[in-house]
Each structure stands twice: as structure tokens, then as C-alpha cells.
Design a protein around this motif. Structure first.
Motif, PDB file in Angstrom:
ATOM      1  N   UNK A 232      55.297  28.678  42.989  1.00 35.72           N
ATOM      2  CA  UNK A 232      54.555  28.119  44.116  1.00 35.72           C
ATOM      3  C   UNK A 232      53.231  27.479  43.681  1.00 35.72           C
ATOM      4  N   UNK A 233      53.136  27.182  42.375  1.00 31.95           N
ATOM      5  CA  UNK A 233      51.999  26.440  41.833  1.00 31.95           C
ATOM      6  C   UNK A 233      50.666  27.102  42.170  1.00 31.95           C
ATOM      7  N   UNK A 234      50.655  28.444  42.046  1.00 30.43           N
ATOM      8  CA  UNK A 234      49.430  29.199  42.252  1.00 30.43           C
ATOM      9  C   UNK A 234      48.846  29.548  40.885  1.00 30.43           C
ATOM     10  N   UNK A 235      47.620  29.154  40.562  1.00 31.92           N
ATOM     11  CA  UNK A 235      47.041  29.503  39.257  1.00 31.92           C
ATOM     12  C   UNK A 235      46.891  31.016  39.113  1.00 31.92           C
ATOM     13  N   UNK A 236      47.181  31.511  37.942  1.00 27.87           N
ATOM     14  CA  UNK A 236      47.107  32.959  37.738  1.00 27.87           C
ATOM     15  C   UNK A 236      46.363  33.286  36.443  1.00 27.87           C
ATOM     16  N   UNK A 237      45.676  34.387  36.466  1.00 29.17           N
ATOM     17  CA  UNK A 237      44.939  34.917  35.324  1.00 29.17           C
ATOM     18  C   UNK A 237      45.723  36.127  34.815  1.00 29.17           C
ATOM     19  N   UNK A 238      46.228  36.045  33.570  1.00 34.83           N
ATOM     20  CA  UNK A 238      47.056  37.107  33.015  1.00 34.83           C
ATOM     21  C   UNK A 238      46.196  38.027  32.157  1.00 34.83           C
ATOM     22  N   UNK A 239      46.206  39.313  32.517  1.00 34.25           N
ATOM     23  CA  UNK A 239      45.290  40.285  31.919  1.00 34.25           C
ATOM     24  C   UNK A 239      46.044  41.476  31.353  1.00 34.25           C
ATOM     25  N   UNK A 240      45.424  42.160  30.416  1.00 33.94           N
ATOM     26  CA  UNK A 240      45.987  43.388  29.866  1.00 33.94           C
ATOM     27  C   UNK A 240      45.962  44.484  30.928  1.00 33.94           C
ATOM     28  N   UNK A 241      46.913  45.431  30.862  1.00 28.97           N
ATOM     29  CA  UNK A 241      46.904  46.547  31.819  1.00 28.97           C
ATOM     30  C   UNK A 241      45.553  47.261  31.825  1.00 28.97           C
ATOM     31  N   UNK A 242      45.053  47.561  33.016  1.00 25.24           N
ATOM     32  CA  UNK A 242      43.776  48.255  33.160  1.00 25.24           C
ATOM     33  C   UNK A 242      42.557  47.364  33.133  1.00 25.24           C
ATOM     34  N   UNK A 243      42.747  46.051  32.894  1.00 25.95           N
ATOM     35  CA  UNK A 243      41.600  45.151  32.719  1.00 25.95           C
ATOM     36  C   UNK A 243      40.806  44.922  33.997  1.00 25.95           C
ATOM     37  N   UNK A 244      41.477  44.887  35.130  1.00 16.67           N
ATOM     38  CA  UNK A 244      40.789  44.522  36.372  1.00 16.67           C
ATOM     39  C   UNK A 244      39.678  45.512  36.707  1.00 16.67           C
ATOM     40  N   UNK A 245      39.926  46.782  36.454  1.00 20.49           N
ATOM     41  CA  UNK A 245      38.915  47.789  36.781  1.00 20.49           C
ATOM     42  C   UNK A 245      37.871  47.950  35.685  1.00 20.49           C
ATOM     43  N   UNK A 246      38.127  47.337  34.479  1.00 22.79           N
ATOM     44  CA  UNK A 246      37.225  47.574  33.353  1.00 22.79           C
ATOM     45  C   UNK A 246      36.232  46.439  33.088  1.00 22.79           C
ATOM     46  N   UNK A 247      36.562  45.203  33.454  1.00 22.43           N
ATOM     47  CA  UNK A 247      35.662  44.110  33.088  1.00 22.43           C
ATOM     48  C   UNK A 247      35.144  43.352  34.305  1.00 22.43           C
ATOM     49  N   UNK A 248      34.443  42.266  34.025  1.00 23.15           N
ATOM     50  CA  UNK A 248      33.762  41.536  35.095  1.00 23.15           C
ATOM     51  C   UNK A 248      34.603  40.388  35.641  1.00 23.15           C
ATOM     52  N   UNK A 249      35.910  40.455  35.476  1.00 22.63           N
ATOM     53  CA  UNK A 249      36.777  39.360  35.869  1.00 22.63           C
ATOM     54  C   UNK A 249      36.630  39.003  37.340  1.00 22.63           C
ATOM     55  N   UNK A 250      36.646  40.007  38.206  1.00 22.65           N
ATOM     56  CA  UNK A 250      36.570  39.754  39.650  1.00 22.65           C
ATOM     57  C   UNK A 250      35.265  39.051  40.006  1.00 22.65           C
ATOM     58  N   UNK A 251      34.151  39.524  39.425  1.00 28.23           N
ATOM     59  CA  UNK A 251      32.857  38.924  39.726  1.00 28.23           C
ATOM     60  C   UNK A 251      32.766  37.494  39.207  1.00 28.23           C
ATOM     61  N   UNK A 252      33.323  37.236  38.020  1.00 31.35           N
ATOM     62  CA  UNK A 252      33.162  35.932  37.374  1.00 31.35           C
ATOM     63  C   UNK A 252      34.086  34.858  37.937  1.00 31.35           C
ATOM     64  N   UNK A 253      35.283  35.253  38.377  1.00 25.89           N
ATOM     65  CA  UNK A 253      36.293  34.252  38.734  1.00 25.89           C
ATOM     66  C   UNK A 253      36.751  34.314  40.191  1.00 25.89           C
ATOM     67  N   UNK A 254      36.366  35.341  40.907  1.00 25.62           N
ATOM     68  CA  UNK A 254      36.684  35.445  42.341  1.00 25.62           C
ATOM     69  C   UNK A 254      38.159  35.226  42.659  1.00 25.62           C
ATOM     70  N   UNK A 255      39.074  35.982  42.059  1.00 22.57           N
ATOM     71  CA  UNK A 255      40.490  35.815  42.402  1.00 22.57           C
ATOM     72  C   UNK A 255      40.763  36.239  43.844  1.00 22.57           C
ATOM     73  N   UNK A 256      41.713  35.575  44.456  1.00 24.09           N
ATOM     74  CA  UNK A 256      42.063  35.881  45.842  1.00 24.09           C
ATOM     75  C   UNK A 256      42.993  37.080  45.960  1.00 24.09           C
ATOM     76  N   UNK A 257      43.743  37.327  44.872  1.00 23.66           N
ATOM     77  CA  UNK A 257      44.759  38.378  44.919  1.00 23.66           C
ATOM     78  C   UNK A 257      44.717  39.164  43.615  1.00 23.66           C
ATOM     79  N   UNK A 258      44.821  40.493  43.712  1.00 24.14           N
ATOM     80  CA  UNK A 258      44.834  41.367  42.545  1.00 24.14           C
ATOM     81  C   UNK A 258      46.171  42.088  42.472  1.00 24.14           C
ATOM     82  N   UNK A 259      46.822  41.995  41.314  1.00 20.41           N
ATOM     83  CA  UNK A 259      48.063  42.749  41.064  1.00 20.41           C
ATOM     84  C   UNK A 259      47.745  43.723  39.948  1.00 20.41           C
ATOM     85  N   UNK A 260      47.612  45.001  40.304  1.00 25.36           N
ATOM     86  CA  UNK A 260      47.180  45.978  39.310  1.00 25.36           C
ATOM     87  C   UNK A 260      47.858  47.327  39.544  1.00 25.36           C
TER      88      UNK A 260
END
Length: 838
Positions: free
Chosen positions: A67-95
Motif C-alpha cells: 500500500x506504498x506506506x513508508x516503513x522504518x525497519x528496526x531491531x527487536x526491542x528498538x522502539x522502547x530503547x531509542x529516540x526513534x519515535x521522537x525523531x521521526x514521529x511514526x504514525x504506527x508502531x509494530x512492536x
């Protein structure tokens, strides 16, 4: 409609994904991705996906692609450990949270370029917010190029042997999709039996590996027979030495399997070059030719193309798979294509046959587990933490030079890079080494690191020689070949882990040379460590025995479980030594180590009491009614020694040793049946219930069951062993009460199916001590309680248990050190004098 659209909307009934033995067809995949989109895609925004090789994140990624949605592919556990959410403002989190996949909208949004498809970390291990921006064309073109030179088609089936947040692992999925092939989704490692079972059972035609993968393959018998569908194997993610390339090329060629050595960078989506398998012989150090539709050039310092052969220059690459550019925050996602030529930062040269090879690196990167790590970023992070440090290293090993606080720096680096401590060498200097020019002397740091590594390895040899009470340890020696047994195993395990920083699988059969060559390990939590279940059960069983005797905590069956563990350890230590040496002496050596401290304790307390109980002293009091000798006998040790005597007699026969060596599992399986059968016949003539069945013919079956667990490696062997245990223990297990057999069965199943558990480091140290001293705790616990009672009178049973454990540990420590001192005295003083006298 491009090729990925066509694939992901296909209505074919052919399987595309296989997971947990379930097949998902192309048509079903179309339904799953549509359902995912309907449930979670409300507008075009960035999706952050933690990429475990499991169904949910794979479907999330493929839905984003469809569906041509850009995605950020991360290592398991990354979302809760780094500043990804603050820096890139993703609309959806799969964790994954607490072992459950969660898909949550954030309420945030960021504007993305129409061409943006995937964000991949440039040096993900640093936790950097810098990502590579890849377009849909980048992904499709590279996937088609890979499929072309690998000759992938609809009959091929890959397996996710690598994580797909890593460009190499992602390229496996994408290339199989564009070829109309299928993929087995698996988290298994190549060292796991289930990985090879999947390759056979699911008709896998190929798998991918990084250098660490091939280090593991060297340690295991990975091709006892050619899996009938395996067509090729690929290697990238770092340099594999020419010697190993040659070795694996030979092995694979002999099995009619093609071996592709490849080179790539995340900035080029995945692949840049490959060596055609037919040209690999004689070119083992090469990265090969450019992938289809790509072009390689060598540039001099002025940026001019080098056309001469064997003249080094910076390797540059052009092709449709070159990234759009970098992103360092969400504001960069709106940017379009900024890069046309990729300057790799690698120095390379071209051979006259047209194949390229790497000479060195321009930029300060090393690779750990196939992930590029920016040394400058590591230095910056440490400086931000207040540590004065400089970094260098080689692929697989990061070296940090500091002025102070060595242990703290190693812990910090291990945590923020999320790599094992064994991959970090920290050197402490009064002044950081400099060249005459004033620049840091990185070569001296590397040399000092190498010297430190050699000294550490030599110290392990000395420690192992001391533990095993031998003169020296040679290159080809292993723990098993040196006569190591269950009594010395725990201490040797702890010592090895202190030296290497991790515990290699089946280290006891590896030679010293192989152990010293290891530079990779499993990543572990900074506060949890993998702990062998056999050691845990030894410690827990002796605790329940002492607790039960002191009426603190009653759990009948601890001694029975220890017989299972003893049999398990026999199959791991004595049995391989018996087969290798074609001698039964390893059993005698263990018997002597059990017999000596037992008789010493019995003799010592016999002298103190003035009462000599010969049956107890000769270790046969188990044939008298329980408590006949007033606590001056040790039935468990007696029966264990008697069982080992039977084992000694059985394996004294050459035909038995040969049979055990050739048909190990089947031999022990028959041994279990015969042991239980003979015991049943004896019980008909002589009912030993009045002795609580504390006799060798009863416990031999339990011991043999433990040995069967130790040799059951294949899944079918483990299933057979499980069924056999249930059949043999049926009446006891299902009588509605938790009795000895239940405890023994649970412990046996843990030994069989759960080789490791995770414990806090401090707690694992306590369990290791208790397990090491388990026999000495058993020998001394009643006397320890008597002494405590004389000193303090009536005391709480919990205090008595703790005191008995401590006394047993002290007894073990003093006895073992005393024996080692005597051994060392004999080697260094007595033996030389005897030699000079003759």
C-alpha cells in the motif's frame, strides 16, 4: 502496477510464506495484507516495525510495501530503547511487548516523499538516528538483480536465517517475492536442529549467512548428507577469509551446492557485487563483479577513474539500487533523490580477470555481527558520558582505549551497542598512545589488544590445568579429552565464561585452539545470563534434599532427580571419553573422586565417635534398613558408586564400547529398557521396599534414562525419550499425588527440552557454587546441623539450611584446593626429585 504490486495482489494458490509448518499462499497473503491495511492504515504516514522473523512483523512490512506506506525497519526491542519515535514521529508502531505483538497508532504524523519506501539504519548497533532512505525502485531493482544472478524462480524456497531489519536479510525476502518463490519464516539459528529439519522437511533450496554463520557451521556437522533440495548458499555481511571461502566452496561443490560470495552496503539497498560460483576457485579473496544493472569504478584521490589492473582506489558504485540519501530526523523524509553514485569508503583493486577485491577501508567502520559500527560515533557517545576514550578494532572486535574506569566503560559500550561484553576489549593507559605527529597510535592499541587477548587465553589454560589437576593443556586438548567430569564441569564453566565473556555451545568438546579462536557470542541481557539447566537442577535438587531433611521445605524426589542428572552428565563426559579412548578408565577416575572424600568423612567421624560401622565405611550400608547406622551412612553416594561400578563392568567389554560408539542413542535406549526389565525381575524375587528401593538395580534405570536424555539430539530422539519416560513412570505420574516420580519427570523434561534458562548474574553465581559443592553439601549437611545445634541450641530450620549449604561449599573449596595443592606439589617438587634420583 510494478512487480511487487503484482506479487502482493496475486491470487495464486502457490505457497509464499511457511511458518510453524503452516503454508500461506499468495492469495492468502493478499487477504492478510488487505486486512492489515483496513485495520491500521488511516493515512499515509511512517510505520515503525520491530523486525523479528515472525508472522506479524512480516505481514506488517509486506502490507506497507503493497500500500506504498513508508516503513522504518528496526531491531527487536528498538522502539522502547531509542529516540526513534521522537525523531521521526511514526504514525504506527509494530512492536513486541511481553511476548505479544502490539500494533498501536501514535497520533503523530510526518510528511514523506512519494518515492520513499523503507528506512534502514546505517549503523543500527550504535542507536544512531541516522537512516538510509530507500525508494521503491531501489528495493525492486536490487531484488530483481539478485534474483537474476541467483537464478531464482518459482520453485525456489528461502529461509529467514538473518533478521530482516538488516539489508541482507531484507533482500532475501524481496528477491524471493519478485521471483515468485517462497520463504520459510523462522527464528532458528543454523546451530539449531530445527533449522536443518526445516531445510529438509520444507524443501528449502537456499539460505544466507554472515561470517559468524560460517564460524558456527565449522563447529557442527552441518552437512552429514546433502539436503535433497538445497541448491545454493550465499555469504555477505563482512569479509570471510579466503581460507574459509575455499573450504566452504569445496564442501558445497562436493555436495552439488553453489556458493555465492557477495558484497554490499545498506546504501545500495543490499547487494553491490558477487562472485559467480564457477569463478570462485582461485579468487577466494574477491568480491566479484557488479550485480546486473550496476557498475563499479575505482577512483583516485582526485576522483578520477582508475583503469589499470591491480591499482587500488576508492570503490564507487552506480545503479538503480543506490539510496535516495540519508535521514537524520523526520524532517528529512520529504527529501527526494540526492545520491547517484555511492562512494563505498572501501579501497579496492581490479584483477585482470575483471574481478574486484577489497584492499582496506578509508572510513572508520568495523563490522560486528555483520553490522557496520562507526568508531567515531562510539567515541562521541563515550565522550558524552564523560569517558575519555578512543576506538579502533577489527571486524568482530571493538577495542576501546581509556584513561580510567575500565570495567564501567566495557559495560557502557556493551549496553548502548547491544553487543556481548566479549566483543569489547578495553585497554587502560596512563596516557593515550600517540604517534610522533601527535595523532593517536591506533596500531599500538591493536597490538596491545592482541597481546592482552593472548595472555587471557593462556591464563585460561593454566586455570583449566589447575581445575583438572594436570601438568599442562595443549592446543588439541579439550575438557573431555583431559578427563573432565561433572564434578569439575561447573567450576570450569564459570572460569571459561570469565575469560571469554560468554559460554560457547558444547564448549567441553572444543579444543583449546578452537576456544581461543572464538570471537563471537550470543547477545545477552546486561543483567540476565543463560544458565545451564543441568547445573540449575543439581543446585536445586541438593537444596530440596537438605531442606527436606531439615523439615524446612519438603519436595520428595531430589535424590532421584540427581540420578537422572548423573546419567545425563555421564553421557556428556565419561561416555565420549570412553568411546574416544576405547577405555573404561574415565569411569574409574570419576569413581575415585567420589569415593575418596566420602570415605574421608565417614572415617573422620567414626574416629570422633569411637564407633566403627564397617558396612557404612565400605559403602554398602544401603543393604541394611534405613537409619541402621544412626546417620553415619550416605545411601545416595553408596548407590551412585554401585551404579558406576556396574557401568564400569558393562563398558569393560570391548564389544559394548564399539556398539555405544556406533549406535549411541539406540544403545542407551536398549540399556534403559534392559535396566528397568532386570530391576522388575529382581523385585519379583527380592522386594526391596523395606530398603526404600535404595539399591543399584533400581536406580540404574533412572541413571540410564538420564544418559538417554544426554544423547538425544534429534527432535525424533527427544520425542521417543519423552514417550519412554512417560511409559516407564506412568503409574507414579498419574496416581493423583505429587511424588518422587513427578519431580524426577519434570526435571528430566527440562534437561531434555530446555538446555538453558536465564538467571540474574548474582543468582547464577550462587547456583554455580551450590552445584559445584553438591556432593560435599550432601556429605556434610547432617553434621553441619549438629554443630549449629551445639553452638546455638534450637534454631530455625531456614538458618540450618543456609548454614549447611555454606559449610558444604567451604568443605568443597578446601578439599579441592587441598587436592590441587598436593597435585602441584607432586608435579613441581616430588616428581623432579624422583626423576633426578633415577
Amino acid at each position: 502496477m510494478d512487480i511487487l504490486d503484482a506479487v502482493l495482489q496475486s491470487e495464486k494458490s502457490q505457497a509464499v510464506l511457511l511458518i510453524d509448518s503452516k503454508e500461506i499462499t499468495y492469495a492468502q497473503l493478499a487477504e492478510l495484507t488487505a486486512e492489515f491495511a483496513d485495520s491500521h492504515f488511516t493515512h499515509r504516514g511512517l510505520i515503525a516495525i520491530e523486525c523479528a522473523n515472525e508472522l506479524t512483523p512480516v505481514i506488517a512490512y509486506l502490507s506497507a510495501v503493497r500500500y506504498h506506506m513508508p516503513c522504518m525497519l528496526l531491531a527487536p526491542g528498538s522502539i522502547s530503547k531509542n529516540r526513534t519515535v521522537d525523531s521521526y514521529s511514526p504514525s504506527l508502531l509494530v512492536q513486541k511487548v511481553d511476548d505479544d505483538w502490539q500494533i498501536n497508532a501514535t497520533g503523530m504524523s510526518v510528511e514523506c516523499h512519494d518515492d520513499l519506501a523503507v528506512l534502514l539504519s546505517t549503523s543500527g548497533s550504535t542507536g544512531s538516528a541516522k537512516f538510509v532512505r530507500l525508494s521503491r525502485e531501489n528495493i525492486i531493482s536490487n531484488a530483481k538483480s539478485i534474483a537474476e544472478y541467483l537464478k531464482l524462480d518459482g520453485n525456489d524456497r528461502g529461509i529467514t536465517s538473518l533478521p530482516f531489519h538488516y539489508s541482507y536479510g531484507l533482500s532475501v525476502i524481496n528477491s524471493h517475492l519478485v521471483a515468485g518463490a517462497s520463504i520459510v519464516i523462522s527464528n532458528a539459528s543454523v546451530k539449531d536442529e530445527v533449522f536443518w529439519q526445516n531445510i529438509d522437511d520444507l524443501r528449502v533450496t537456499n539460505f544466507a549467512g554472515v561470517p559468524y554463520t560460517f564460524e558456527i557451521l565449522e563447529k557442527i556437522d552441518f552437512l552429514p548428507k546433502k539436503p535433497h533440495d538445497l541448491r545454493f548458499v550465499t555469504q555477505a555481511g563482512g569479509r570471510l577469509s579466503p581460507e574459509k571461502v575455499k573450504k566452504f566452496h569445496t564442501i558445497f561443490s562436493e555436495n552439488d551446492i553453489k556458493f555465492y560470495v557477495m558484497y554490499g552496503q545498506t546504501e545500495a539497498t543490499a547487494r553491490i557485487a558477487y562472485v559467480p560460483p564457477e569463478e570462485l576457485a582461485g579468487n577466494e579473496g574477491c568480491i566479484g563483479i557488479p550485480v546486473p544493472n550496476g557498475k563499479l569504478k575505482l577512483l583516485d584521490d582526485e576522483g578520477r577513474e582508475i583503469s589499470a589492473y591491480e591499482e587500488p582506489g576508492e570503490l564507487s558504485y552506480t545503479g538503480p539500487n543506490v539510496m535516495m540519501g540519508y535521514a537524520e530526523s523526520g524532517q528529512d523524509l520529504i527529501k527526494g533523490d540526492e545520491v547517484s553514485t555511492l562512494r563505498t569508503g572501501d579501497l579496492a583493486a581490479k584483477k585482470s580477470n575483471g574481478l574486484y577485491y577489497i584492499v582496506g577501508r578509508i572510513k572508520r567502520f568495523i563490522k560486528i555481527y555483520g553490522v557496520r559500527t562507526n568508531l567515531d560515533e562510539v567515541e562521541l557517545r563515550l565522550n558524552e558520558m564523560g569517558e575519555r576514550a578512543i576506538c579502533t578494532g577489527t571486524d568482530g572486535q571493538l577495542v576501546v582505549a581509556v584513561l580510567k574506569n575500565q570495567k564501567e566503560v566495557r559495560r557502557k559500550v556493551s549496553e548502548f551497542l547491544d553487543i556481548p561484553p566479549s566483543s569489547v576489549t578495553v585497554l587502560e593507559y596512563v596516557e593515550l598512545p600517540l604517534l610522533p605527529s601527535g595523532k593517536f597510535d591506533y596500531q599500538k592499541i591493536i597490538a596491545d589488544s592482541s597481546a592482552k587477548g593472548k595472555a587471557r587465553k593462556n591464563n585460561f589454560r593454566d586455570d583449566l590445568a589447575n581445575i583438572l589437576q594436570i601438568d599442562r593443556v595443549e592446543d588439541g586438548d579439550s575438557f573431555i579429552s583431559l578427563g573432565g567430569d561433572s564434578l569439575s564441569y561447573v567450576e570450569a564453566t564459570v572460569t571459561l565464561e570469565e575469560h571469554l565473556g560468554f559460554l560457547p555451545d558444547k564448549w567441553q568438546i572444543l579444543t583449546m585452539r578452537e576456544l581461543e579462536e572464538l570471537s563471537f557470542s550470543k547477545s545477552t541481557s546486561h543483567w540476565l545470563k543463560p544458565f545451564e539447566i543441568s547445573i540449575f537442577l543439581r543446585a536445586f535438587s541438593i537444596f530440596t534434599i537438605v531442606s527436606g531433611h531439615f523439615k524446612f521445605f519438603s519436595l520428595p524426589g531430589g535424590a532421584a532427580l540427581l540420578f537422572v542428572v548423573a546419567g545425563f552428565n555421564f553421557s556428556r563426559f565419561q561416555l565420549p571419553a570412553i568411546i574416544h579412548k576405547d577405555s573404561v578408565l574415565p569411569v574409574f577416575s570419576l569413581l575415585w573422586r567420589i569415593f575418596l572424600p566420602t570415605v574421608f568423612v565417614l572415617g573422620f567421624f567414626s574416629v570422633l565417635s569411637g564407633r566403627l560401622d564397617l558396612p557404612a565405611l565400605f559403602l554398602v550400608s544401603n543393604y541394611w534398613p534405613p537409619d541402621a547406622f544412626g546417620g553415619r551412612s550416605f545411601w545416595f553416594i553408596e548407590v551412585l558408586i554401585q551404579v558406576y561400578v556396574i557401568i564400569f563392568l558393562i563398558f569393560s567389554l570391548s564389544i559394548v564400547r564399539k556398539g555405544a560408539g556406533k549406535y549411541q542413542f539406540y544403545f542407551i535406549f536398549v540399556m534403559v529398557l534392559v535396566s528397568y526389565g532386570v530391576a522388575s525381575l529382581i523385585e519379583v524375587a527380592w522386594n526391596t521396599e523395606y530398603l526404600y528401593h535404595r539399591v543399584p538395580h533400581i536406580m540404574l534405570g533412572v541413571f540410564s534414562l538420564g544418559a538417554l536424555i544426554g544423547v538425544a539430539e534429534l527432535r525424533k530422539e527427544k520425542l521417543v525419550t519423552t514417550m519412554l519416560a512417560i511409559i516407564l513412570l506412568y503409574q507414579s505420574l498419574f496416581d493423583g499425588r505429587f511424588e518422587r516420580a513427578d519431580y524426577m519427570f519434570i526435571g528430566a523434561m527440562l534437561l531434555l527440552w530446555v538446555p538453558f534458562i536465564k538467571l540474574p548474574w548474582s543468582l547464577s553465581t550462587v547456583f554455580s557454587l551450590v552445584a559445584s559443592a553438591s556432593m560435599y553439601i550432601y556429605l556434610s549437611h547432617f553434621k553441619a546441623k549438629q554443630v549449629l545445634h551445639l553452638l546455638l541450641g534450637d534454631i530455625d530450620s531456614s538458618v540450618a539450611v543456609v548454614f549447611a549449604l555454606v559449610v558444604g561449599i567451604v568443605f568443597w573449596w578446601v578439599w579441592e584446593r587441598g587436592v590441587r595443592f598436593a597435585q602441584q606439589f607432586h608435579l613441581t617438587v616430588v616428581k623432579p626429585r624422583l626423576k633426578s634420583a633415577t
